[in-house]
Design an enzyme around this catalytic site. Sequence first.
Site, PDB file in Angstrom:
ATOM      1  N   HIS A  13      -6.764  -5.796  -0.855  1.00 34.24           N
ATOM      2  CA  HIS A  13      -6.148  -5.579  -0.191  1.00 34.24           C
ATOM      3  C   HIS A  13      -5.248  -5.835   0.649  1.00 34.24           C
ATOM      4  CE1 HIS A  13      -3.411  -1.309  -0.318  1.00 34.24           C
ATOM      5  NE2 HIS A  13      -4.039  -2.275   0.904  1.00 34.24           N
TER       6      HIS A  13
ATOM      7  N   ASP B 264      -9.109  -6.065  -5.329  1.00 33.55           N
ATOM      8  CA  ASP B 264      -8.141  -4.709  -3.837  1.00 33.55           C
ATOM      9  C   ASP B 264      -8.730  -3.242  -5.515  1.00 33.55           C
ATOM     10  OD1 ASP B 264      -7.113  -2.625  -2.482  1.00 33.55           O
ATOM     11  OD2 ASP B 264      -5.362  -3.713  -3.764  1.00 33.55           O
TER      12      ASP B 264
ATOM     13  N   SER C 184       0.496  -0.919  -0.218  1.00 35.80           N
ATOM     14  CA  SER C 184      -0.126  -0.138   0.210  1.00 35.80           C
ATOM     15  C   SER C 184       0.677   1.327   0.143  1.00 35.80           C
ATOM     16  CB  SER C 184      -1.067  -0.089   1.284  1.00 35.80           C
ATOM     17  OG  SER C 184      -2.002   0.771   1.090  1.00 35.80           O
TER      18      SER C 184
END
Length: 710
Positions: free
Chosen positions: A686, A654, A566
């Site tokens: 995610h 995601d 991320s």
Amino acid sequence: MSTDVDHICDVYKRVASVPAIARGRIDHFTNAVSRVSVDWSQKDLVRSKKIKFNKSYYVELEMENNKILKSSEAPPEDTSRIELKVVTDDGKITVMLVNEKTKHSSEESQFIEVWNNQCCLKVIDVDRFKKEHGKILSDVTFSSFALSPSGNKLLYIAEKVEPKTISYFGTKDDNKDGSSPAKRGAEYVFAEDWGEQEVGIKNPVAVVLDLTTELCSVVSIGEYTDISVGQAVWSRDELDVVFVGWDNLPRRLGIIYCTNRKSALYYTSLENGKCTKLTDGNGSVYMPRFNPQGTKLIYLKSACGGPHHTCAQLNMIRWDDAKSIVTIVDLVRRPSSADDFPGIYTYDLPQRCWNDKGSIVYFSSQWFSKLEMLCVDTDSKSVSQLKVEGDDQSKLILDVYGRVVLACSSSPTRPHSVAVGMLAQNGLTISSWVIVASASCDLASRLTWEIMSLKPTDGDQLEYQAVFVTSKEKVVPPQPLLVFPHGGPHSAFSCDFRQDVLFMASLGFAVLMVNYRGSVGFGKDGVDSLPGRVGTQEIHDVHFAALHVIRLGKADANKVVAYGGSHGGFISIHLVGQYPDFYKAACIRNPVVDMARKFTTSDIPDWCCTEADVPYNLAAIQSSSSFEKMLSKSPIMHADKIKAAVLLQLSGEDLRCPPSQGKELYFYLKATGSKIKLLMYPKDNHPIATVDTEADAAVNKAIWLLENLV
């Protein structure tokens, strides 16, 4: 350091088998004994699923002398079918939500089971209530599952019933079941949900189920028709239900990991159905909790918009006719040292967090680079740390009952432990602390860890920290260094146990987890320092931390790799792009690559604007200059300088950092002849956290980084 695949897989098996604490509760408490119940989870690599089990522990107490004498434990019980569970305070009744297949259907159905200490009293098929509500929710944001103080009613959150739809050319619905007529031609009308890991959750409502009559009713929201309801709690007299209502308009932005979504507290009278708004709705509120007497209601409040997670206020409503609001703990801008309270940073509060007198609140919060136990006196408005002498582990409070505190205790080198503490008579200190049971892994005993305090190189007075995990034995030459920035960016490493860190450290890496400026737990000024400076400030902080470790002789300067997901992936790409001769390889999971393109595809477009420091307004077209600013801060702008071998790990589902982000980098590096590999997990979201894909990603990460060290 071995690159043998069988060895790497063997290490992963040993690490993955370490169980983790999911939740816990003090089921029974007297002056002589306390029974605590703890839910654990464990990865099953053979069947590619998580095993869930419960263990009970019996703790002997000596209340007069403030001592815990000894403990014993019962055999584990499989709880894999249980989604939600609640127990009455006296421990006599347990209500569970379970998912099971029946002989009449190949799909799982929801059932509510009511048990006493001898047997199952009744089973209620949730499908009976399909005219009143949809699926009962068990997610981390909206769900509630609470018994009324009398134990006769159950309060939960479920999806609102939506009208059925049919094709213009389908068979007309005869409505024999009494439901609303189906809408013709409305099959493909778009309906927003709450984004990443909340897919399908669109209009949650609160429901009260009478466990005696087995009749349910949806809690009225009156005139407030454009809110999503969650985190509902009972008033002490059972006459009111208090809940959080998140604004559906102008759009539902992704909510998981985001405590900045506009919301308010409401309560509904169950006598007349009147719904009243308790707070002004100009912030983000969450986690309402009544004291045992029902006279005080606390909740957390953060700013609406801005950083996705930040310092929170602890507010309190006096539950009388006036319903007055008072701030108990305010925001902390900048603590003067790591010993000073930095503010509240948490996503959650224990269901039971009050002392028995209803004056002191207990919970855990990020305190610089650790998770610390706090106690807040709501009368004096004072905050103090619940310290355990000689214990440097992070501690997450799970439950508080009477003078007993149940917590999960761990560190980077110690897996989860069940800890029980006894509060002193004044409720402000721990008088006795016992580790009742611990998970174990022999690999962890070979490691050591420390917190490093660092000063920025740009002259800023905001300090930051890093958590460094390395071998206990001195290694010559020094170990390779794995630089690991966290995601968010407004989150933090908490010095708790992490399987991914133990895995990489057990393969021979020194692991450096960096809480750069912008991390939570260091004061609100630290959080606010990063927006507008992403792509520069945190990159310099992380790289300087790596240089610091190398200058101390604790890692090999010629064998440095990066790993992050991320925003941690965003940082990792920046690192290999801005310092191309320093980092040999990188493994990057679901990264932010191009903020300008992410703005149009992510469930949190406002994140891009906040971090780039440009205005966010759904009712306005984003300017070209805003997109240029987002792009200028993105790691894709440094892709042409990358020399490191890059492994990308992307998830097909995601919604936070869609796979198009990683693919943009993949196709560019592939076209330029760089060493690049892409792993795609089509059904993951995610975190990449299903058992089989998490295992595949971990082993591939290890192989890639080990093979590309030179």
